[in-house]
Scaffold this motif. Sequence first.
Motif, short mmCIF file in Angstrom:
data_model
loop_
_atom_site.label_atom_id
_atom_site.label_comp_id
_atom_site.label_asym_id
_atom_site.label_seq_id
_atom_site.Cartn_x
_atom_site.Cartn_y
_atom_site.Cartn_z
N UNK A 1 7.50 -0.33 15.42
CA UNK A 1 7.66 -1.36 16.44
C UNK A 1 9.08 -1.36 16.98
N UNK A 2 9.21 -1.91 18.19
CA UNK A 2 10.52 -1.98 18.84
C UNK A 2 11.50 -2.76 17.97
N UNK A 3 11.06 -3.90 17.45
CA UNK A 3 11.97 -4.76 16.68
C UNK A 3 12.43 -4.08 15.39
N UNK A 4 11.55 -3.33 14.76
CA UNK A 4 11.90 -2.69 13.49
C UNK A 4 12.71 -1.41 13.67
N UNK A 5 12.57 -0.73 14.82
CA UNK A 5 13.12 0.62 14.96
C UNK A 5 14.44 0.69 15.70
N UNK A 6 14.65 -0.19 16.67
CA UNK A 6 15.79 -0.03 17.58
C UNK A 6 17.02 -0.78 17.07
N UNK A 7 18.16 -0.08 17.13
CA UNK A 7 19.44 -0.65 16.71
C UNK A 7 20.18 -1.17 17.94
N UNK A 8 20.53 -2.44 17.95
CA UNK A 8 21.28 -3.01 19.08
C UNK A 8 22.66 -2.37 19.20
#
Length: 558
Positions: A169-176
Amino acid sequence: MRSRRDIEALLAELEHGIADDLEEQDLDFKQWNTQSRDKAVKKVVEMAICMANGGGGSVVFGVADRVSGRENAVLGVPPEVDVNVLKRAVYDQTDPHITPVFEELHVPEGTGRVLIMQVYPGMPPHTDTRGGGTIRIGKDCQPLTGTLRRKIGVETGETDYTAENVSVTFQDAISSVALESLRQMAKEQDAPGDLLRMDDRKLLEALGVLRKGKLTRAAILLCGNEATLREVFPGFYWLFLAMRSDTHYDNREDRVSAIPSAIARLEELSRAYNPISTVERGMYHFEYRDYPEIALREALMNAFCHADYRLHGPVMVKWYADKVEISNGGGFIAGIRPDNILHHPPAARNPCLVEALTRLRLVNRSNLGVARMFDAFLVEGKHPPLIREVGESITVTFLRSSLDAAFRHSIAQLDDPPLTTDQLLVVHALRQHPLADCDTIAWESQLSKRRVEEVLKALAKRHLASVTGKGEGQLWRLAGAFQSAPLTEQDPETQRETLLELLQQGPSSISQLMELTGLNRSAAKRQLNELRQQGLAHLEGKGPAARWHASEPELARN
């Protein structure tokens, strides 16, 4: 593809060489088999498959490729051979079908005709109807193995590993943090502002790495967090080594991080080992690093863009006292080789990833990155990068060499247009060999002799190079802004080196050597006698017929 006129010009060169030396990626010569019609047709089919898989090209039938002399090499194709029959045979015996174009070229030798088969690039892999085939790699047709078939899939975009969706998922995978690093790097390269102002999801959709709500592997490489990178790319990491010797290092760092963060950290580590030289020019102070930062950035970006992420292994930077090596897993594709990489059309192993970076202006589609690496070193009078393929990996090597401030200033003072990469390579060759023929310049610059001749004429028009002698005896030197001190002002060792280079190009009289070098008879004779005492040169003949020769290695040892 070669035109009839091109082939006619190449056949004329057979008078002084062999066809094998003229062959290239898109050109081959084949002798016609007059003993067996079936074998002759089979060879035509094989060559059509080979060329189609290798990006297309021209095959000239009726020429023996390892025979010297045009009359001996051009044997021709029998007049009864029907080109329509050959075309049909190629079509029927290939899958997917190949439709070549045949041209007849009339010649005075042999049977009076040679055949040119023009094979246009198709949608490889092409095979015969039994599933066998070859692919053109350099000057050879190599078996179409499983590895090569996989490469073809990569080259045609059918198997873009970075375009595959991943189950995260986007929330779990992407680093801000990684996303911010990506935006900052793109901002420094003047990426479109409307693109950078998008929210995170819209940005990744615009870059083509978030498709219908699904993240691609390219998205993870661009801005994934460490945990997701380890999950999606189990063998991926980057490694920095400050080498004390070939086997020991003083500093090591290895991490798993998204590409923008990785490049930023590798550049930061590199600066500690990349000192600055300051050059005063009037009221200004110019700073130059030993290794131009633009070249390091381009090499790092290429390494991450073109790595084969199916392979387990790092993008690696090894920093030695006298060189820097940047390597990545995954060999060359699409017929690219170290000797043609500057001019070969661009080919991306990871189109989805490269397209996203292109939209951010971090890379370009026009293969300018490699040229920028070369230019960055050459304009400072330094040795150009070395690129080599070792197994399934590519290594770019930057050699430590001193800045030539006077040469850099001369480059900066030139009127537009700026020198091209090829012109800079030829200038570099002439700086290594102050008086050289086209063959020597071609060898040093890794350009074809024909291209060297074109470049030298262009430099001569700008009064940056000049020629002496006639015909095969022509020798070129730098002129104008690039002209070095006359040989008469050089130290004796440099004078001897120049004389020896001239002798290695062929026997010369002392008068010819004086004319070419500007040395007077006394100085020329003194240096030639020194070369003779060192066993590097010897004199044959007497009086007007006397000629100086470079000694053979075994003679020099005696």
